[in-house]
Design a protein around this motif. Sequence first.
Motif, PDB file in Angstrom:
ATOM      1  N   MET A 272       0.813  -1.213   0.000  1.00 45.15           N
ATOM      2  CA  MET A 272       0.000   0.000   0.000  1.00 45.15           C
ATOM      3  C   MET A 272       0.848   1.265   0.000  1.00 45.15           C
ATOM      4  O   MET A 272       0.485   2.271  -0.624  1.00 45.15           O
ATOM      5  CB  MET A 272      -0.947  -0.003   1.204  1.00 45.15           C
ATOM      6  N   VAL A 273       1.971   1.245   0.696  1.00 44.97           N
ATOM      7  CA  VAL A 273       2.875   2.399   0.680  1.00 44.97           C
ATOM      8  C   VAL A 273       3.425   2.610  -0.728  1.00 44.97           C
ATOM      9  O   VAL A 273       3.567   3.745  -1.199  1.00 44.97           O
ATOM     10  CB  VAL A 273       4.018   2.208   1.694  1.00 44.97           C
ATOM     11  N   THR A 274       3.726   1.520  -1.414  1.00 45.83           N
ATOM     12  CA  THR A 274       4.206   1.613  -2.786  1.00 45.83           C
ATOM     13  C   THR A 274       3.140   2.243  -3.684  1.00 45.83           C
ATOM     14  O   THR A 274       3.445   3.105  -4.523  1.00 45.83           O
ATOM     15  CB  THR A 274       4.573   0.208  -3.318  1.00 45.83           C
ATOM     16  N   VAL A 275       1.881   1.851  -3.486  1.00 46.14           N
ATOM     17  CA  VAL A 275       0.780   2.440  -4.261  1.00 46.14           C
ATOM     18  C   VAL A 275       0.619   3.918  -3.911  1.00 46.14           C
ATOM     19  O   VAL A 275       0.431   4.771  -4.793  1.00 46.14           O
ATOM     20  CB  VAL A 275      -0.534   1.681  -3.994  1.00 46.14           C
ATOM     21  N   ALA A 276       0.693   4.247  -2.625  1.00 46.63           N
ATOM     22  CA  ALA A 276       0.480   5.626  -2.176  1.00 46.63           C
ATOM     23  C   ALA A 276       1.523   6.588  -2.747  1.00 46.63           C
ATOM     24  O   ALA A 276       1.250   7.783  -2.902  1.00 46.63           O
ATOM     25  CB  ALA A 276       0.496   5.678  -0.652  1.00 46.63           C
ATOM     26  N   GLN A 277       2.705   6.082  -3.050  1.00 45.25           N
ATOM     27  CA  GLN A 277       3.775   6.935  -3.562  1.00 45.25           C
ATOM     28  C   GLN A 277       3.665   7.202  -5.062  1.00 45.25           C
ATOM     29  O   GLN A 277       4.430   8.005  -5.599  1.00 45.25           O
ATOM     30  CB  GLN A 277       5.133   6.292  -3.252  1.00 45.25           C
ATOM     31  N   ARG A 278       2.725   6.571  -5.719  1.00 46.93           N
ATOM     32  CA  ARG A 278       2.559   6.818  -7.155  1.00 46.93           C
ATOM     33  C   ARG A 278       2.085   8.243  -7.395  1.00 46.93           C
ATOM     34  O   ARG A 278       1.278   8.785  -6.624  1.00 46.93           O
ATOM     35  CB  ARG A 278       1.538   5.846  -7.742  1.00 46.93           C
ATOM     36  N   PRO A 279       2.539   8.874  -8.455  1.00 45.06           N
ATOM     37  CA  PRO A 279       2.089  10.237  -8.756  1.00 45.06           C
ATOM     38  C   PRO A 279       0.645  10.242  -9.265  1.00 45.06           C
ATOM     39  O   PRO A 279       0.116   9.195  -9.661  1.00 45.06           O
ATOM     40  CB  PRO A 279       3.060  10.689  -9.851  1.00 45.06           C
TER      41      PRO A 279
ATOM     42  N   PHE B  63      -5.980  13.298  -7.865  1.00 47.48           N
ATOM     43  CA  PHE B  63      -5.560  13.806  -6.563  1.00 47.48           C
ATOM     44  C   PHE B  63      -4.529  12.898  -5.895  1.00 47.48           C
ATOM     45  O   PHE B  63      -4.219  13.061  -4.718  1.00 47.48           O
ATOM     46  CB  PHE B  63      -6.774  13.980  -5.642  1.00 47.48           C
ATOM     47  N   GLY B  64      -3.995  11.929  -6.628  1.00 44.18           N
ATOM     48  CA  GLY B  64      -2.973  11.044  -6.084  1.00 44.18           C
ATOM     49  C   GLY B  64      -3.556   9.775  -5.480  1.00 44.18           C
ATOM     50  O   GLY B  64      -4.759   9.500  -5.564  1.00 44.18           O
ATOM     51  N   HIS B  65      -2.682   8.993  -4.846  1.00 45.78           N
ATOM     52  CA  HIS B  65      -3.066   7.686  -4.307  1.00 45.78           C
ATOM     53  C   HIS B  65      -2.811   7.602  -2.801  1.00 45.78           C
ATOM     54  O   HIS B  65      -2.653   6.517  -2.243  1.00 45.78           O
ATOM     55  CB  HIS B  65      -2.256   6.587  -4.999  1.00 45.78           C
TER      56      HIS B  65
ATOM     57  N   PHE C 116      -6.006   1.587   3.721  1.00 40.20           N
ATOM     58  CA  PHE C 116      -6.399   0.199   3.501  1.00 40.20           C
ATOM     59  C   PHE C 116      -5.478  -0.737   4.276  1.00 40.20           C
ATOM     60  O   PHE C 116      -5.901  -1.802   4.720  1.00 40.20           O
ATOM     61  CB  PHE C 116      -6.362  -0.139   2.011  1.00 40.20           C
ATOM     62  N   SER C 117      -4.219  -0.330   4.430  1.00 38.12           N
ATOM     63  CA  SER C 117      -3.258  -1.158   5.145  1.00 38.12           C
ATOM     64  C   SER C 117      -3.652  -1.338   6.599  1.00 38.12           C
ATOM     65  O   SER C 117      -3.691  -2.461   7.122  1.00 38.12           O
ATOM     66  CB  SER C 117      -1.860  -0.526   5.059  1.00 38.12           C
ATOM     67  N   SER C 118      -3.975  -0.213   7.284  1.00 42.13           N
ATOM     68  CA  SER C 118      -4.341  -0.311   8.695  1.00 42.13           C
ATOM     69  C   SER C 118      -5.653  -1.066   8.871  1.00 42.13           C
ATOM     70  O   SER C 118      -5.822  -1.836   9.820  1.00 42.13           O
ATOM     71  CB  SER C 118      -4.434   1.084   9.317  1.00 42.13           C
TER      72      SER C 118
ATOM     73  N   GLU D 150       7.345  11.301  11.549  1.00 40.92           N
ATOM     74  CA  GLU D 150       8.120  12.246  10.734  1.00 40.92           C
ATOM     75  C   GLU D 150       7.525  12.371   9.334  1.00 40.92           C
ATOM     76  O   GLU D 150       7.445  13.465   8.776  1.00 40.92           O
ATOM     77  CB  GLU D 150       9.571  11.761  10.645  1.00 40.92           C
ATOM     78  N   HIS D 151       7.079  11.246   8.756  1.00 35.46           N
ATOM     79  CA  HIS D 151       6.552  11.238   7.388  1.00 35.46           C
ATOM     80  C   HIS D 151       5.024  11.168   7.350  1.00 35.46           C
ATOM     81  O   HIS D 151       4.454  11.082   6.261  1.00 35.46           O
ATOM     82  CB  HIS D 151       7.139  10.054   6.610  1.00 35.46           C
ATOM     83  N   ARG D 152       4.375  11.153   8.502  1.00 33.41           N
ATOM     84  CA  ARG D 152       2.915  11.064   8.600  1.00 33.41           C
ATOM     85  C   ARG D 152       2.389   9.873   7.794  1.00 33.41           C
ATOM     86  O   ARG D 152       1.445   9.988   7.013  1.00 33.41           O
ATOM     87  CB  ARG D 152       2.254  12.374   8.139  1.00 33.41           C
ATOM     88  N   SER D 153       3.029   8.705   8.017  1.00 35.09           N
ATOM     89  CA  SER D 153       2.641   7.483   7.303  1.00 35.09           C
ATOM     90  C   SER D 153       1.722   6.647   8.181  1.00 35.09           C
ATOM     91  O   SER D 153       2.139   6.090   9.203  1.00 35.09           O
ATOM     92  CB  SER D 153       3.881   6.666   6.925  1.00 35.09           C
ATOM     93  N   MET D 154       0.446   6.555   7.786  1.00 39.83           N
ATOM     94  CA  MET D 154      -0.536   5.779   8.535  1.00 39.83           C
ATOM     95  C   MET D 154      -0.175   4.293   8.540  1.00 39.83           C
ATOM     96  O   MET D 154      -0.304   3.598   9.545  1.00 39.83           O
ATOM     97  CB  MET D 154      -1.919   5.988   7.924  1.00 39.83           C
ATOM     98  N   ALA D 155       0.295   3.781   7.407  1.00 43.42           N
ATOM     99  CA  ALA D 155       0.622   2.359   7.294  1.00 43.42           C
ATOM    100  C   ALA D 155       1.771   1.994   8.223  1.00 43.42           C
ATOM    101  O   ALA D 155       1.738   0.973   8.925  1.00 43.42           O
ATOM    102  CB  ALA D 155       0.976   2.005   5.851  1.00 43.42           C
TER     103      ALA D 155
END
Length: 300
Positions: A53-60, A67-69, A75-77, A135-140
Amino acid sequence: MQVSSYLKLSIAVAAVTIALKTGAWYWTDSVSLLSDALESLVNLAGAMFALAMVTVAQRPPDEDHPFGHHKAEYFSSGFEGVLIFAAAAGIIWAAVHRLLSPQPVEQLGLGMVLSLVSSALNGGLAWAMLKKAREHRSMALEADARHLFTDVWTSIGVVAGLIGVMLTGWLWLDPVIAVLVALNILREGALLVMESAAGLMDEALDAESQAAIHAVLERCSHQQVRFDHIATRVSGARRYVDMHMHMPAGWSLGQAAAERGAVERALMAAVPGLRASIQLLPMDVEAHFNDPKDQEGIGP
């Protein structure tokens, strides 16, 4: 390291801890140690899904997702929360079976040592992951770190309970501890699912960030400028604020754009990572909404 690197490390550590805890269960035949091993299995599956999911979220942004991904992380959490429910059900089933048919536990010393070693690995990794997640505000990444912390406390509780079994000889303590473990991780799973749902529903920014935004707008407001229809939302690691900025109708486009640019820069300085969308309107023009709550304003 990047967020994805921490998740890859989490997958590797989860594999090691599963081996350690499975060995502890095999040598002791303790159902509470089995519950500890099952929770680590959830850690592994959760970390693998979080990495995807992090890989998907980083897609442009693309044509289908302008509006991005960023929301993919939620979905991960949610997925990890569902896995926790499944693991808890399995733990309770095994514990009830053992409670009805008590069995002696053996080689507890070795089993507890293996469990504590795995806890030390999880604890060190969880601390580093949580720091990186904030630091990166990553929910996953935060969800995975919090579940690892839950795993650590679970292992400590299991070891403490097994010490009680050794000292008292009460075999029923072992399955009771397993049930308590299941209830504890059920609580964590429920929190993860609720946070995932809140993120998917465009939850507003935290109170501290909203206060910082309002402080900036108070400073920027004066007789010729006011703000209203202010709305904030979170989307994965991104934070957004939308608003209307009213100013004199006689101002030139260049003057209005310069004023808006100054406000945007002040907002982004006050709330790192914030993206502001400001619609310019003449002072005597109001936008109309069906919801009266959207009429909040700042300024004269």
